[in-house]
Motif scaffolding. Structure first.
Motif, mmCIF file in Angstrom:
data_model
loop_
_atom_site.group_PDB
_atom_site.id
_atom_site.type_symbol
_atom_site.label_atom_id
_atom_site.label_comp_id
_atom_site.label_asym_id
_atom_site.label_seq_id
_atom_site.Cartn_x
_atom_site.Cartn_y
_atom_site.Cartn_z
ATOM 1 N N CYS A 6 17.912 34.242 12.295
ATOM 2 C CA CYS A 6 16.499 34.398 11.943
ATOM 3 C C CYS A 6 16.184 33.578 10.695
ATOM 4 O O CYS A 6 15.073 33.081 10.524
ATOM 5 C CB CYS A 6 16.169 35.871 11.704
ATOM 6 N N THR A 19 10.567 29.908 22.816
ATOM 7 C CA THR A 19 11.463 31.038 23.028
ATOM 8 C C THR A 19 12.922 30.777 22.648
ATOM 9 O O THR A 19 13.625 31.708 22.280
ATOM 10 C CB THR A 19 11.436 31.501 24.498
ATOM 11 N N ASN A 39 14.897 32.592 19.964
ATOM 12 C CA ASN A 39 14.224 32.422 18.674
ATOM 13 C C ASN A 39 13.875 33.743 17.988
ATOM 14 O O ASN A 39 14.050 33.883 16.781
ATOM 15 C CB ASN A 39 12.959 31.576 18.829
ATOM 16 N N GLU A 40 13.373 34.704 18.743
ATOM 17 C CA GLU A 40 12.988 35.997 18.180
ATOM 18 C C GLU A 40 14.234 36.866 18.018
ATOM 19 O O GLU A 40 15.169 36.770 18.822
ATOM 20 C CB GLU A 40 12.005 36.665 19.135
ATOM 21 N N HIS A 41 14.248 37.702 17.007
ATOM 22 C CA HIS A 41 15.413 38.560 16.814
ATOM 23 C C HIS A 41 15.474 39.631 17.903
ATOM 24 O O HIS A 41 14.637 40.532 17.959
ATOM 25 C CB HIS A 41 15.430 39.223 15.436
ATOM 26 N N HIS A 87 22.382 38.852 17.459
ATOM 27 C CA HIS A 87 21.152 38.135 17.800
ATOM 28 C C HIS A 87 21.493 37.384 19.083
ATOM 29 O O HIS A 87 22.514 36.705 19.137
ATOM 30 C CB HIS A 87 20.811 37.164 16.658
#
Length: 142
Positions: A6, A19, A39-41, A87
């Motif tokens: 992140c 994404t 990309n998003e946690h 992640h």
């Protein structure tokens, strides 16, 4: 929570969209080692919806295809562990019969020393991955 993926790219970005990103990892003994990073946690693959899971696997597939074409490894290892970095990310690792750990996993005890000349040659080949990865992802996501 402090998450390295992140906070940082995780390597040299070869390709990205909203994404996912594909990075060339800085792994001294493994030129061409790539990571496909959501990309998003999100901690677990099962937390992604069906479309997200499908997209990740299409990109992992494309990176493996590019790697096989450019580097011609003896084998490609795929791993999604997340024990140290929870992640969603996949390791795509080119393996050669004379790499430092073969035939064991790269996290096992070293089996041999690899010459800097060999690693340098593989690093030079790995510079061709950027274009190959972009091409293969374009085909996979079309």
């Amino acid at each position: 929570m402090d998450c390295v993926f992140c906070r940082e790219e995780g390597g040299d970005v070869l390709w990205q969209d909203d994404t996912l990103r594909v990075v060339l990892a800085d792994e001294h003994d493994y030129p061409g080692f790539c990571r496909v990073i959501w990309n998003e946690h999100v901690a677990e693959f099962s937390e992604l919806d069906a479309a997200g899971r499908d997209r990740v696997m299409k990109v992992v597939y494309a990176v493996e295809c590019a790697m096989r074409r450019v580097l011609q490894p003896a084998k490609v290892n795929l791993a999604s562990l997340g024990n140290q970095v929870p992640h969603v990310h996949w390791h795509v690792i080119p393996r050669f019969s004379n790499d430092a750990h073969f035939p064991l996993p790269i996290w096992a005890p070293r089996q041999r020393t690899v010459s800097e000349a060999m690693l340098s040659s593989r690093r030079a080949q790995a510079t061709l991955l950027r274009e190959a990865v972009r091409h293969e992802i374009g085909q996979a996501l079309a």
